[in-house]
Every structure is written in structure tokens, then in C-alpha cells.
Design a protein around this motif. Structure first.
Motif, mmCIF file in Angstrom:
data_model
loop_
_atom_site.group_PDB
_atom_site.id
_atom_site.type_symbol
_atom_site.label_atom_id
_atom_site.label_comp_id
_atom_site.label_asym_id
_atom_site.label_seq_id
_atom_site.Cartn_x
_atom_site.Cartn_y
_atom_site.Cartn_z
ATOM 1 N N SER A 130 53.499 50.035 40.662
ATOM 2 C CA SER A 130 52.534 51.136 41.348
ATOM 3 C C SER A 130 52.155 50.595 42.645
ATOM 4 O O SER A 130 52.390 49.190 43.012
ATOM 5 C CB SER A 130 51.442 51.118 40.360
ATOM 6 O OG SER A 130 50.499 49.805 40.453
ATOM 7 N N GLY A 131 51.540 51.248 43.463
ATOM 8 C CA GLY A 131 51.151 50.959 44.733
ATOM 9 C C GLY A 131 50.381 49.772 44.674
ATOM 10 O O GLY A 131 50.570 48.885 45.607
ATOM 11 N N GLY A 132 49.530 49.637 43.795
ATOM 12 C CA GLY A 132 48.304 48.369 43.870
ATOM 13 C C GLY A 132 49.558 47.134 43.404
ATOM 14 O O GLY A 132 49.268 45.981 43.941
ATOM 15 N N GLN A 133 50.315 47.283 42.571
ATOM 16 C CA GLN A 133 51.134 46.102 42.042
ATOM 17 C C GLN A 133 52.044 45.632 43.318
ATOM 18 O O GLN A 133 52.054 44.400 43.518
ATOM 19 C CB GLN A 133 52.116 46.468 41.140
ATOM 20 C CG GLN A 133 51.111 46.876 39.739
ATOM 21 C CD GLN A 133 51.830 47.229 38.426
ATOM 22 O OE1 GLN A 133 52.910 47.943 38.682
ATOM 23 N NE2 GLN A 133 51.482 47.165 37.152
ATOM 24 N N LYS A 134 52.545 46.756 44.066
ATOM 25 C CA LYS A 134 53.488 46.330 45.250
ATOM 26 C C LYS A 134 52.389 45.480 46.161
ATOM 27 O O LYS A 134 52.958 44.603 46.972
ATOM 28 C CB LYS A 134 53.861 47.535 45.959
ATOM 29 C CG LYS A 134 55.022 48.150 45.216
ATOM 30 C CD LYS A 134 55.509 49.368 45.705
ATOM 31 C CE LYS A 134 56.464 50.148 45.092
ATOM 32 N NZ LYS A 134 56.883 51.284 45.712
ATOM 33 N N ARG A 135 51.333 46.156 46.271
ATOM 34 C CA ARG A 135 50.516 45.471 47.240
ATOM 35 C C ARG A 135 50.163 43.902 46.861
ATOM 36 O O ARG A 135 50.257 43.017 47.898
ATOM 37 C CB ARG A 135 49.063 46.098 47.373
ATOM 38 C CG ARG A 135 48.854 47.216 48.180
ATOM 39 C CD ARG A 135 48.342 46.820 49.692
ATOM 40 N NE ARG A 135 49.561 46.743 50.412
ATOM 41 C CZ ARG A 135 49.929 46.202 51.722
ATOM 42 N NH1 ARG A 135 48.786 45.633 52.172
ATOM 43 N NH2 ARG A 135 50.929 46.149 52.218
ATOM 44 N N ARG A 136 49.809 43.694 45.435
ATOM 45 C CA ARG A 136 49.666 42.422 45.241
ATOM 46 C C ARG A 136 50.732 41.480 45.525
ATOM 47 O O ARG A 136 50.657 40.322 45.991
ATOM 48 C CB ARG A 136 49.341 42.231 43.668
ATOM 49 C CG ARG A 136 47.762 42.458 43.633
ATOM 50 C CD ARG A 136 47.281 42.190 42.160
ATOM 51 N NE ARG A 136 47.456 43.412 41.558
ATOM 52 C CZ ARG A 136 47.381 43.690 40.177
ATOM 53 N NH1 ARG A 136 47.513 42.695 39.323
ATOM 54 N NH2 ARG A 136 47.691 44.928 39.565
ATOM 55 N N LEU A 137 52.007 42.006 45.116
ATOM 56 C CA LEU A 137 53.387 41.168 45.333
ATOM 57 C C LEU A 137 53.485 40.892 47.115
ATOM 58 O O LEU A 137 53.803 39.836 47.486
ATOM 59 C CB LEU A 137 54.391 42.048 44.917
ATOM 60 C CG LEU A 137 56.005 41.371 45.258
ATOM 61 C CD1 LEU A 137 55.963 40.182 44.997
ATOM 62 C CD2 LEU A 137 56.989 42.417 44.739
ATOM 63 N N SER A 138 53.274 41.820 47.783
ATOM 64 C CA SER A 138 53.325 41.738 49.359
ATOM 65 C C SER A 138 52.539 40.797 49.749
ATOM 66 O O SER A 138 52.637 39.888 50.414
ATOM 67 C CB SER A 138 52.915 42.883 50.063
ATOM 68 O OG SER A 138 53.906 44.109 49.569
ATOM 69 N N VAL A 139 51.242 40.539 49.230
ATOM 70 C CA VAL A 139 50.251 39.639 49.596
ATOM 71 C C VAL A 139 50.743 38.426 49.114
ATOM 72 O O VAL A 139 50.479 37.328 49.934
ATOM 73 C CB VAL A 139 48.793 39.914 49.055
ATOM 74 C CG1 VAL A 139 47.956 38.722 49.834
ATOM 75 C CG2 VAL A 139 48.335 41.292 49.818
#
Lengths: 307, 247
Positions: A130-139
Motif C-alpha cells: 500500500s502507499g503507506g507501506q511503501k512510504r515506510r520502506l522508502s524512509v
């Protein structure tokens, strides 16, 4: 405290557009720096110069005392990809290992995943997140190399409140562990939650560079909202910095001192009704700062207030 | 160097997760052999001509794989935000270029297998095994200019432009290099012109390795020259590159 980044009279042009205009600043270890400014202000250009992605048209950019274009200089730099950037066919664990392979002493994937709450996702392809999971991975990727300096560009865009808080907590833990974080954001709340030093950029220039509290004091504007048939006369009063029309036909006036302004208003005999007074948020304050340069007036006037 | 291998590994992993992309570049030269060489018994039944035809299409396989994979992969990657992120990592341009070369080179070698197998089974083409292996090695060397041309295309234009340019270069080089029509059918002026193309040089080098005979100096001089010039251009374009440019 050591100097991590040094910009010396840096200008960057794209064709006719000047994205950064003679910017000089230093970023030292220890304090989280918030980089604030509207779209097109030059935030991303500034980061891309520090990352070695672009070169300055004039002036010099130093990262850890060296050139950001040199791969060896970037060994202690951590960055985030945009969440849409992750290669969709690779698994989360593979992406972490791939990025980690570039650093001498990378954080093991399980440890990193636990820190950023993505442990149960390691086997998933990033395209399935999901968008939020991608964000967490990116950070999380920004921290895999145990960096001394981390550049987070809009780290929590698209996250819900819980996700944002969790990520901020993780960023604070990393900061305590010795990384210096520079964060850009549209979210004022984010800058207020994370940053100790705030740099406001507008039209390619540094408008403000100070402690968060000092910036808040400096731009401690008050807002008067009222309905009046003669807004021009209110604007002409002493201490009124800026104004903007509201949807319901009333006007908001930015003033230095609310007490003085109200006294003036009453003394002047201007007709008004429905007066309310409140403090300006940091975003409203910095939009007013930017509005000092005439070209941005329109942009500031129509800028959405919701954050 | 370790990082070049890391980039090779993950690049291959990404490609392998979408196998149809590989099948395209592997299958096309094999089809060309099946449709244009195998039915022409005058060529297919003559050991020397058939072997040269198989070599020509092997060169074509490597040429098209190099141009398409490098040109399109790189130009597409530059338009995606993952590439600028990779550029912020502590990795040199050389390691990333080598990573591309290794991963795409492996797929190129894979694309040779069906051509060589079909050629061996359905035509009179033949050569001792060690010469076939030496030929693959020669092809790897001769394909370096193709790879570098593909990389230069990838770094100098958008993916839409790259598709068009890659097609023009691929068919132009294939024809001028005698990969479709053997050079013995060329007019003398075209034959002379042809010797300047890396596709012709690659063809002659591999034929020399597989079939023996004389190697004209222009073949290896040409390959060397193209490699040096394209390597310089590639490194220049890589250093200059700042991702996609808008005007």
C-alpha cells in the motif's frame, strides 16, 4: 558539532528559471532541520545538489567536506526514494539488501524492518504494498547505511495520522542514535513535530533560518477575521501586514499586534461585524513572508489553508 | 567491482520477474533464422554459407539485444524516480555501467542459444565445439560497441525517442553490416562503406574465429576504435546526466 553540508553562494538555473538564487547555508550535526517552502520554492533543487544529482550553476556545494558528485563522499548520506520509485518486481527484503550492499556497515534487514514496522512485509514484492507501506520502506532505506546525514523529502505524504506519528518516532530515535536529519515537508505539523531549526525557502532564496521557537516568535502574526464593506480602509491601518478574502465574504487580516489593530479599527470608525482573533499557523506566517515579494502574491492568496 | 555484480544481480532479478521481456529478445533472431534461412535450401544446404548465416543472425541477436536493452532500459530508468535514488547511493558511474553490461550481456548470450541450436539442427551449418565457444567469446568482445551505443542512446534521449532511434540504428546497422544480406551481394561502394560499421566488423571477426581464414586489420581496428570512442561518449553522457530534462 561538525559541519555536514556547506553551500557557498549557490545558484542553480534551469534555462531561464532560477531555482536557487545565491544561497549560502551550513547544516551542522545534531539538530533536525526543517526545510519549508511552497512548491517550486527550490527545496528539492537544494536537496538534489547535496545528493550530487545536479550541479550548481555557480557557487560550491560541500558534503562532509567533499564533493557530493564523488561516490565516496556519499557513503554517509541517506536518502529516500519517492514511494512510486520502488522497483515493483523486487521484494521488500531484496530492496533493503540491494541498497544495504552499497554501505560498509549496513543495518541487517530484519533489524531495519523491525525499526520501521515492516517486518511482516519482507517477502512481498514492493508493487503489492500500500502507499503507506511503501512510504515506510522508502524512509527505512534512508537509514540502512547508518548515515551521518539523512535527507527526507516529504517523508509522510499520504500517511494516516498513526503512520505519521510512528514514522516521526522512528526518525527521532535515529536522530538520537547519531544521524542528523533534514526534512522537507508541506505539512506544517510535521516540521513542528520534528524540526529544531527551520529554514524557509521562497523563490530560490532563504527567507528565514532560525530555531523553531525563534521562527515562531518572529512570525508571531495574529489574524483578524471580520466582515466589512470597506476592506481597503482596514488594509491601510498601521500594523496590517497582509489580507485575504474568505469564502463567506469576510476578510482575514494579518497583523503584528492584535490589540493595537483592534483599537485602531474601532478608533477609525470603519464598519465591521463578526470579529474573531487567532494566532497564525507557521504555514500562514511563511506564506506571508513569501508574499513580501510581489510575484508570489497571487499564489499565497489562493493557497489552500488546509494542511 | 563488487557493486557492479550487485547491480547485475538485482537487474537480472528484475528482468526475470517479467520473463516475457526476455523471450522477445531471445525469440526474434531465432524466428528470423527459421523463416529466412532454413527455407532457402541453397543457403541452408551449403555448410559455409549456412554457418555464415547463423553467425550473421547471432550478431544480429546480440546487436538487437544490446541496443534495445540498453537504449530502452536506461532511457526508461532515467524517467523513473528509482534511478535518481540509485544515483544518491555511494556507487560510481563505472560500476553501474558495468552492472548494465553484465546483466544484459548474459541475456544476450542466452539469445544466442536458440539461433545456434536451430542452425545446427536444421541447416548444414557446422563448426567444432571449441570454435563455437570461441565464436561466442569473439561475439562478446565485438558486441561491446553495440552495448555502448545503446547506453549512449539511453542516456541522451527520452524513451519514446529511444525506441525510434534504436529501430533505425538496429536495422541500419544490420543491413549495412551484411547481417541480412551477405556482403558478397553488395556493390563495391556499399562493401567499402560496410567495413566502417561495427556490425560488419563483428560479423567478420566471428566468421574468422569460427571458420578461420584471413582477418583484415580493419576488423579489429574498427572494433577497437568504436569501443574507445563510444566508451568516452558513454562516460561523458553518464556524468552529464541529471535525469530527465524538461525545457
Amino acid at each position: 558539532m561538525t559541519t555536514l553540508v556547506k553551500l557557498d553562494h549557490v545558484t542553480r538555473r534551469f534555462g531561464d528559471i532560477t531555482a536557487l538564487d545565491d544561497v549560502s547555508l551550513e547544516i551542522d550535526s545534531g539538530r533536525i532541520v526543517g526545510l519549508l517552502g511552497p512548491n517550486g520554492a527550490g527545496k528539492t533543487t537544494l536537496l538534489s545538489l547535496v545528493q550530487g544529482l545536479r550541479r550548481a550553476s555557480s557557487g560550491t556545494v560541500e558534503l562532509f567536506g567533499g564533493s557530493p558528485a564523488d561516490a565516496r563522499t556519499r557513503r554517509h548520506l541517506g536518502c529516500t526514494p519517492q514511494e512510486t520509485a520502488l522497483p515493483p518486481t523486487l521484494r521488500v527484503g531484496e530492496v533493503i539488501d540491494f541498497v544495504g550492499a552499497h554501505f560498509d556497515n549496513a543495518v541487517p534487514r530484519e533489524e531495519l524492518a523491525a525499526e520501521f514496522g515492516i517486518s511482516e512485509l519482507l517477502k512481498r514484492q514492493t508493487g503489492a504494498l500500500s502507499g503507506g507501506q511503501k512510504r515506510r520502506l522508502s524512509v527505512a532505506l534512508a537509514f540502512v547505511g547508518r548515515p551521518r546525514l539523512v535527507l527526507l523529502d516529504e517523508p509522510t505524504t499520504g500517511l494516516d495520522v498513526d503512520g505519521r506519528r510512528a514514522l516521526w518516532a522512528a526518525v527521532h530515535r535515529q536522530q538520537d542514535a547519531g544521524a542528523t536529519v533534514v526534512v522537507t515537508s508541506h505539512y506544517l505539523e510535521e516540521i513542528e513535530a520534528l524540526a529544531e531549526r527551520v529554514i524557509v525557502i521562497g523563490q530560490g532564496r532563504v527567507l528565514v533560518d532560525d530555531d523553531l521557537s525563534a521562527v515562531l516568535d518572529q512570525v508571531g502574526l495574529r489574524l483578524l477575521r471580520l466582515t466589512t464593506p470597506t476592506p481597503d480602509r482596514v488594509r491601510a491601518l498601521t500594523g496590517v501586514v497582509d489580507s485575504r478574502p474568505e469564502h463567506d465574504g469576510s476578510f482575514t487580516f494579518f497583523v503584528q499586534d492584535a490589540d493595537v489593530a483592534v483599537a485602531e479599527l474601532v478608533r477609525s470608525g470603519i464598519q465591521f461585524s463578526g470579529l474573531t482573533v487567532r494566532g497564525a499557523t507557521l504555514e500562514e506566517a511563511f506564506l506571508t513572508l513569501i508574499a513580501d515579494s510581489p510575484k508570489q502574491n497571487d499564489a499565497a492568496g489562493v493557497s489552500p489553508r488546509g494542511i | 567491482m563488487a557493486l557492479a555484480l550487485t547491480h547485475t544481480k538485482y537487474s537480472l532479478l528484475e528482468t526475470m520477474r517479467v520473463p516475457i521481456a526476455v523471450i522477445g529478445s531471445v525469440a526474434f533472431p531465432a524466428f528470423a533464422l527459421l523463416l529466412f534461412v532454413v527455407p532457402q535450401r541453397a543457403v541452408a544446404d551449403n555448410a559455409e554459407y549456412a554457418t555464415q548465416a547463423v553467425i550473421s543472425l547471432s550478431v544480429f541477436a546480440v546487436l538487437s539485444n544490446s541496443l534495445f536493452s540498453f537504449g530502452l532500459n536506461i532511457s526508461e530508468a532515467r524517467e523513473k524516480p528509482w534511478d535518481p535514488y540509485l544515483r544518491t547511493l555511494p556507487v560510481t558511474g563505472m560500476a553501474r555501467v558495468l552492472g548494465y553490461i553484465f546483466s544484459i550481456g548474459l541475456i544476450g548470450i542466452a539469445s544466442l542459444i536458440p539461433v545456434v541450436v536451430i542452425g545446427g539442427l536444421l541447416t548444414e551449418a557446422n563448426a567444432p565445439l571449441w570454435r563455437v565457444l570461441a565464436g561466442v567469446l569473439a561475439l562478446a568482445v565485438a558486441s561491446i560497441p553495440f552495448m555502448l551505443i545503446g547506453i549512449s542512446i539511453g542516456f541522451s534521449m527520452s524513451s519514446k525517442a529511444a525506441i525510434a532511434v534504436v529501430q533505425v540504428v538496429m536495422f541500419g546497422f544490420a543491413f549495412a553490416g551484411g547481417l541480412f544480406l551477405p556482403p558478397m551481394l553488395f556493390a563495391p561502394w556499399l562493401n567499402t562503406l560496410s567495413t566502417f560499421f561495427p556490425s560488419r566488423q563483428a560479423r567478420e571477426l566471428v566468421i574468422w574465429v569460427v571458420q578461420g581464414g584471413e582477418l583484415a586489420p580493419w576488423v579489429w581496428l574498427g572494433i577497437l576504435g568504436w569501443t574507445v570512442v563510444m566508451l568516452v561518449l558513454t562516460l561523458f553522457l553518464f556524468r552529464r546526466d541529471e535525469g530527465r530534462r524538461f525545457h
